[in-house]
Design a protein around this motif. Structure first.
Motif, short mmCIF file in Angstrom:
data_model
loop_
_atom_site.label_atom_id
_atom_site.label_comp_id
_atom_site.label_asym_id
_atom_site.label_seq_id
_atom_site.Cartn_x
_atom_site.Cartn_y
_atom_site.Cartn_z
N GLY A 175 -22.92 11.39 -50.01
CA GLY A 175 -23.92 12.37 -49.60
C GLY A 175 -23.38 13.79 -49.78
N GLY A 176 -23.54 14.60 -48.72
CA GLY A 176 -23.22 16.03 -48.81
C GLY A 176 -21.79 16.34 -49.22
N LEU A 177 -20.86 15.55 -48.75
CA LEU A 177 -19.44 15.83 -49.04
C LEU A 177 -19.17 15.72 -50.54
CD1 LEU A 177 -16.38 15.51 -47.36
CD2 LEU A 177 -16.51 13.57 -48.88
N GLY A 178 -19.68 14.66 -51.16
CA GLY A 178 -19.45 14.45 -52.58
C GLY A 178 -20.24 15.42 -53.44
N ASN B 88 -12.14 20.64 -43.14
CA ASN B 88 -12.72 19.63 -42.25
C ASN B 88 -14.23 19.66 -42.43
OD1 ASN B 88 -14.25 19.34 -39.48
ND2 ASN B 88 -12.47 17.99 -39.42
N HIS B 89 -14.85 18.47 -42.53
CA HIS B 89 -16.29 18.41 -42.76
C HIS B 89 -17.06 17.73 -41.63
CE1 HIS B 89 -16.28 19.55 -47.09
NE2 HIS B 89 -15.09 19.02 -47.06
N THR B 90 -16.39 17.42 -40.55
CA THR B 90 -17.13 16.73 -39.49
C THR B 90 -16.39 16.82 -38.16
OG1 THR B 90 -18.18 14.63 -38.87
CG2 THR B 90 -16.04 14.46 -39.92
O1 9GP Z 1 -21.70 15.78 -42.53
C1 9GP Z 1 -21.16 16.80 -43.32
C2 9GP Z 1 -22.26 17.73 -43.82
O2 9GP Z 1 -22.86 18.38 -42.75
C3 9GP Z 1 -21.68 18.75 -44.77
O3 9GP Z 1 -22.69 19.54 -45.33
C4 9GP Z 1 -20.91 18.06 -45.87
C5 9GP Z 1 -20.24 19.04 -46.81
O4 9GP Z 1 -19.44 19.92 -46.10
O5 9GP Z 1 -19.88 17.24 -45.32
C6 9GP Z 1 -20.38 16.20 -44.48
N1 9GP Z 1 -19.26 15.47 -43.94
C7 9GP Z 1 -18.94 14.24 -44.34
O6 9GP Z 1 -19.57 13.61 -45.14
C8 9GP Z 1 -17.73 13.59 -43.72
O7 9GP Z 1 -16.84 14.45 -43.19
#
Ligand code: 9GP
Length: 843
Positions: free
Chosen positions: A134-137, A373-375
Motif C-alpha cells: 500500500g502506501g509505504l511501497g 518511521n511510518h507507523t
Molecule cells: O500507514 C502508513 C501510511 O499512513 C503512510 O502514508 C505510508 C507512507 O509513509 O506508510 C504507511 N505505513 C506502513 O505501511 C507501515 O509502517
C-alpha cells in the motif's frame, strides 16, 4: 579484473554510439525491428501483446542509453549517493510513465496508429509491478521518480518477488486470493547474472585472538544462498537522468541441482536446494501495517540488506578512499524498520571483515543511516525473537547485544540509576521470549529519525520514542511530510486536467517540475470558460469509471451522481466499516422516505476498493458486508439512482490511476492518530476531488494548505483518543449512537444476508470496547456527510472549492519531500546532466 576497451579501439566505439529513436519514423522502425527480430513475429501475427512488447523495448532502448550515461556520470563525478532501502516498491506500470517522462508519448501515439494500434490499448497490456502492499511501497516508487527527476545520484534496493501482492477476486461477495504472475513477460528488468552475492545463514561464531590481543569473530558454516541482481531503469521527468532500482532474486549457490542425488534416482530432492533458495524471494508478505514475525520474512530481510550492502561497499572500495570517508560518499535510508539489519551488517563488515575498531566503525554506521518511521501502530512495529536471531544470524545477535550494551552504558551516564529507563529503551525486550526491538535498533544506529507528517512526527516524539528524545535531544527527530509525484498522479492519470492546468501554469514541463506553480490557476477560479472545461474533464473521468463499473460489475451508475470513493487497504483503523455503516444508514433513510422525497435526495455512488491481508478475518468481513449491502441496495427498485454501492475488485496502482480522477469526494477517515500520513488523500485533492476526513496524518497539513472551508473534517482528535478508549472499557459509559444502533439492527435482522456473517463487526463496536471509536465519530460523520450533500447540490460552490484546493496543493509534491531529505538527512547534491564530462571508469 575490469574489462575495458584499449585506447586505440575506443574511436570505433565512439563512432558507433547508439542513440534512441527521436521521431515517429524512427520509432516505427524500432517497433517493427523488435517485432520481427526480438519477438520473432511479423505483421501477420502481431497482436496487442506483441505491440506492447515491441513498444516497450523501443522505449527501453532509449532509457538504457540514458541510464548507462547517468551511471557513468555518477561514477565519474564520484559524489555522494543515496541508497533507498525498501522491502516494497509499488511501481505500477512502466510504459506510460516512460513515454511521458521522456516526453515522447505523442510520437508513440501517432507511430502506433500508423502501425494499426491505439496507444491506450497498448498501455493496458502491461501487468502492474505490484511489489508492495500500500502506501509505504507506493511512497518508495514516488521517491524514485523524484530522485531521478531532480537528478540526484540515487539507487533503490529491494527484492524481486516472483509473486507480488496477490490478485483479488470477489466471489459471492468474499475476497479470494489468486497468485499474481507478473513476471511472465517483463521488458523493464535486466538480469545481471554477473552481479551476484553469496549470502550466509545459520552456522556458528568462532573467535580468535591475534598476537596483539585483538579478538576477531568468524562466522562459519551454515547455508549459503546466492543473490542475483535485476536492474530496473527509472526515468526522470524531462531530464536524461535515469537512475537504477536494483532488485535481488535468490537462487541456490551450489548450482542448479544435486547431480549426485539425481544420478541416484532421487529426482525430487535433487532440486530441493534450488527450490529452498528460491523461496526467499518468492513472495511478498501481504500484510499492511502488521508484523507476523515469521522466519522466512527475517531471511528475506537479511538476504536483501546483505546483498545491497555488499554492493554499496564494493562500489565504495573501488574509490580507494579511507573508511572514515564512507559517510561522505554514502547515505542509506531505511524505509521503515524492515532494513534495520543493514545497521548490524555494516558494523559486522567493518569490524569483522575490514578490521576497524568498534568505535570507529560505529561512528561510520551512525553517520551513514537515516531511519523513516511510518507507523505508530504497535502491531506493525517489528520485533524478532532472540532465539530466532541466534539460530539464523548468530553473529548479528552478538553485535546487537554489544550495540545495546554500549547504548545502555551511554544512557546510564545521562540518567544514572534510572533502571526503568534502561528497561524501557533496551533494544532487547526482557519478555518471554526475549525480543529484539527493531525500531529501537534503527534509532540507535541512525543519525536522523523522521516521521512522515507533522502530527505523526509529533506523536513519535511524544509517545513511542519519547525516551529516545530525552536521550539524544530533539534534533535527531525530524519531520518530512510525505509527497506524491505529480507526473504519475496528475499528468499520467488525468491528462485532461494536467493539460488544462498547464495552459495556466506555464506549461507542463514547468509546473510538473515545480508544483507550487499550481497556484497560478487560482487566478482563473472565476473564469467561466476555465470552470466549464474543469467540470467537463471531471465528468469525462466519471463517465470512464462508470463504463468500467458497468463492464466489471454489471451495475449501471450515473456519472451525474456524487462519486464517493474509499480505496485503500482494508483495515479496521482506516474504518471502511464506518463508511459502510454510513451507507446502510443512508439506505434506511431513503427507504423510509416517500418516492417524492427520495427524488430530491442527492444521488450517490459509494465506491470501495482494497485488499484485505489473507489472514485478517475482520477485514474480510468488512469486504463481505460491503458486497452484501451492494447486492441489496443496487437491486432495490425503490432506490434506483439515489444510491449505488460498488466494490471494485483488485485495487492496484493502474486502477487507482483511473479511479482517483473520477472522484468527487474521497474518504480518509482513520481513527485520529492512527494513519501516519496517508498519500492517497493528496492524490485525490490534486485531481480535483474534495475529501471527508478526520484530523489525522497529512489531512491536517492538507487542511492548512487548502483552507478549512475546502475540506470536510469531522470526528474526535488524536489527543482525546486515549481517554475515550479508557472510558469505553472502564468508564461504563460507552453508548452506541442511536443511528448506529438502527444500522446494527438492520444487519442483525438479516437485511443483508446472514446476520451471523457480520456479528464480529458489530460486537467489536458494541461489546468489545470499540477500539477504533466508530461509535464516537459516527454522529459527526453522518452530519458531515449531510453537509457534503448540501454543498454538492450547489455545483458552482463545489467547483470553486475544487479549483482552489488544487491550486494550493503544490506543497505535496514528492520533489519537495525529496529535497528535504537531501538537505536535512542525506546531505547530497543533484548531479545535473550538463555538469558531467569525461568517460566512465565503469560501474
Ligand atoms: O500507514 C502508513 C501510511 O499512513 C503512510 O502514508 C505510508 C507512507 O509513509 O506508510 C504507511 N505505513 C506502513 O505501511 C507501515 O509502517
Amino acid at each position: 579484473v575490469e574489462a575495458s576497451i584499449p585506447e586505440p579501439q575506443r574511436q570505433a566505439w565512439l563512432k558507433h554510439q547508439i542513440t534512441g529513436f527521436e521521431d515517429k519514423d524512427d520509432f516505427e522502425k524500432q517497433v517493427v525491428r523488435h517485432v520481427e527480430t526480438t519477438l520473432a513475429r511479423s505483421m501477420f501475427n502481431c497482436d496487442e501483446t506483441a505491440a506492447y512488447a515491441a513498444t516497450s523495448l523501443a522505449f527501453r532502448d532509449r532509457l538504457v542509453i540514458e541510464w548507462n550515461r547517468t551511471q557513468q556520470r555518477q561514477t565519474f563525478a564520484d559524489s555522494k549517493r543515496v541508497y533507498y532501502l525498501s522491502l516494497e516498491f509499488l511501481m505500477g506500470r512502466a510504459l506510460d510513465n516512460a513515454m511521458l517522462n521522456i516526453g515522447l508519448k505523442d510520437v508513440a501515439q501517432s507511430g502506433l496508429s500508423d502501425l494499426g494500434f491505439r496507444v491506450e490499448d497498448i498501455i493496458q497490456q502491461e501487468h502492474d509491478a505490484a511489489l508492495g502492499n500500500g502506501g509505504l511501497g507506493r511512497l518508495a516508487a514516488c521517491f524514485l521518480d523524484s530522485l531521478a527527476s531532480l537528478n540526484y545520484p540515487a539507487w533503490g534496493y529491494g527484492l524481486r518477488y516472483r509473486y507480488g501482492i496477490f490478485k483479488q477476486e470477489i466471489i459471492d461477495g468474499y475476497q479470494v486470493e489468486v497468485p499474481d504472475y507478473w513476471l511472465d513477460f517483463n521488458p523493464w528488468e535486466f538480469p545481471r547474472h554477473d552481479v551476484t552475492v553469496d549470502i550466509q545463514f545459520y552456522g556458528s561464531v568462532n573467535k580468535t585472538t591475534d598476537d596483539t590481543g585483538k579478538i576477531t569473530a568468524h562466522w562459519e558454516g551454515g547455508d549459503t544462498v546466492r543473490a542475483v541482481a535485476y536492474d530496473v531503469p527509472i526515468p526522470g521527468f524531462a531530464t536524461p537522468s535515469t537512475n537504477n532500482l536494483r532488485l535481488w532474486s535468490s537462487k541456490a549457490a551450489s548450482g542448479e541441482f544435486d547431480f549426485q542425488k539425481f544420478n541416484n534416482g532421487d529426482y525430487e530432492s535433487s532440486v530441493g536446494d534450488q527450490q529452498r533458495a528460491e523461496t526467499i524471494s518468492a513472495v511478498l508478505y501481504p500484510n499492511d501495517n502488521l508484523d507476523r514475525g515469521k522466519e522466512l520474512r527475517l531471511k528475506q530481510q537479511y538476504f536483501w540488506v546483505a546483498a545491497s550492502l555488499y554492493d554499496i561497499v564494493r562500489r565504495f572500495k573501488k574509490t580507494k578512499r579511507a573508511w572514515r570517508e564512507f559517510p561522505d560518499q554514502v547515505a542509506i535510508q531505511l524505509n521503515d524498520t524492515h532494513p534495520t539489519l543493514a545497521i548490524v551488517e555494516l558494523q559486522r563488515i567493518l569490524i569483522d571483515l575490514e578490521g576497524l575498531d568498534w568505535d570507529d566503525a560505529w561512528s561510520i554506521v551512525q553517520k551513514t543511516f537515516g531511519y523513516t518511521n511510518h507507523t505508530v501502530l504497535p502491531e506493525a512495529l517489528e520485533k524478532w525473537s532472540v532465539g530466532l536471531f541466534q539460530h539464523l544470524l548468530p553473529r548479528h545477535l552478538q553485535i546487537i547485544y554489544d550495540i545495546n550494551m554500549y547504548f545502555l552504558q551511554f544512557v546510564e551516564r545521562s540518567f544514572p540509576q534510572d533502571r526503568d529507563m534502561l528497561r524501557r529503551v533496551s533494544i532487547i525486550e526482557e519478555s518471554q521470549p526475549k525480543m529484539v526491538r527493531m525500531a529501537y535498533l534503527a534509532i540507535v544506529g541512525s543519525h536522523k529519525v523522521n516521521g512522515v507528517a507533522e502530527l505523526h512526527s509529533d506523536l513519535i516524539r511524544t509517545t513511542i520514542f519519547k525516551d529516545f528524545v530525552a536521550i539524544y535531544g530533539p534534533d535527531k527527530f525530524v519531520n518530512v511530510t510525505n509527497g506524491i509525484t505529480p507526473r504519475r498522479w496528475l499528468h499520467q492519470a488525468n491528462p485532461g486536467l494536467s493539460d488544462l492546468i498547464a495552459s495556466k501554469a506555464g506549461g507542463s514541463e514547468h509546473f510538473l517540475k515545480d508544483l507550487t506553480l499550481l497556484n497560478k490557476i487560482e487566478l482563473s477560479v472565476d473564469d467561466p470558460a476555465f470552470r466549464k472545461e474543469w467540470a467537463a474533464i471531471k465528468l469525462a473521468n466519471k463517465t470512464r469509471l462508470a463504463d468500467y463499473i458497468k463492464a466489471t460489475t454489471g451495475v449501471e451508475v450515473s456519472p451525474k451522481a456524487l462519486f464517493d470513493v474509499q480505496v485503500k487497504r482494508i483495515h479496521e483503523y482506516k474504518r471502511q466499516q464506518m463508511n459502510i455503516f454510513g451507507v446502510i444508514h443512508r439506505y434506511l433513510t431513503l427507504k423510509a422516505q416517500t418516492p417524492a422525497e427520495r427524488k430530491k435526495a442527492q444521488p450517490r455512488v459509494n465506491i470501495f476498493g482494497g485488499k484485505a491481508a489473507p489472514g485478517y478475518w475482520m477485514a474480510k468481513q468488512i469486504i463481505h458486508l460491503i458486497n452484501s449491502v451492494g447486492a441489496v441496495v443496487n437491486n432495490d427498485p425503490d432506490i434506483g439512482d439515489a444510491l449505488k454501492v460498488i466494490f471494485l475488485e483488485d485495487y492496484n496502482v493502474s486502477k487507482a490511476e483511473m479511479i482517483i480522477p473520477a472522484s468527487d469526494l474521497s474518504e480518509h477517515i482513520s481513527t485520529a492518530g492512527t494513519e501516519a500520513s496517508g498519500t492517497s488523500n493528496m492524490k485525490f485533492v490534486l485531481n480535483g476531488g474534495l475529501i471527508i476526513g478526520t484530523c489525522d496524518g497529512a489531512n491536517i497539513e492538507i487542511t492548512r494548505e487548502i483552507g478549512e472551508e475546502n475540506i470536510f473534517l469531522f470526528g474526535n482528535l488524536a489527543e482525546d483518543v486515549d481517554d475515550l478508549r479508557h472510558n469505553h472499557t472502564y468508564g461504563g459509559d460507552h453508548k452506541v449512537d442511536a443511528s448506529l444502533q438502527k444500522v446494527f439492527a438492520a444487519i442483525e435482522s438479516g437485511t443483508f444476508g446472514s446476520a451471523q456473517d457480520f456479528s464480529g463487526m458489530i460486537t467489536a463496536v458494541r461489546d468489545h470496547g470499540d477500539f477504533y471509536l466508530v461509535s464516537d465519530d459516527f454522529h459527526s460523520y453522518l452530519e458531515t456527510q449531510d453537509l457534503v450533500d448540501k454543498v454538492y447540490a450547489d455545483q458552482e460552490t463545489w467547483v470553486t472549492k475544487c479549483i482552489t484546493s488544487v491550486a494550493r496543493m503544490g506543497f505535496f509534491s514528492s520533489d519537495r519531500c525529496i529535497n528535504e531529505y537531501a538537505e536535512e538527512i542525506w546531505n547530497i547534491e543533484p548531479l545535473k546532466p550538463e555538469s558531467a564530462a569525461g568517460i566512465s571508469k565503469g560501474e
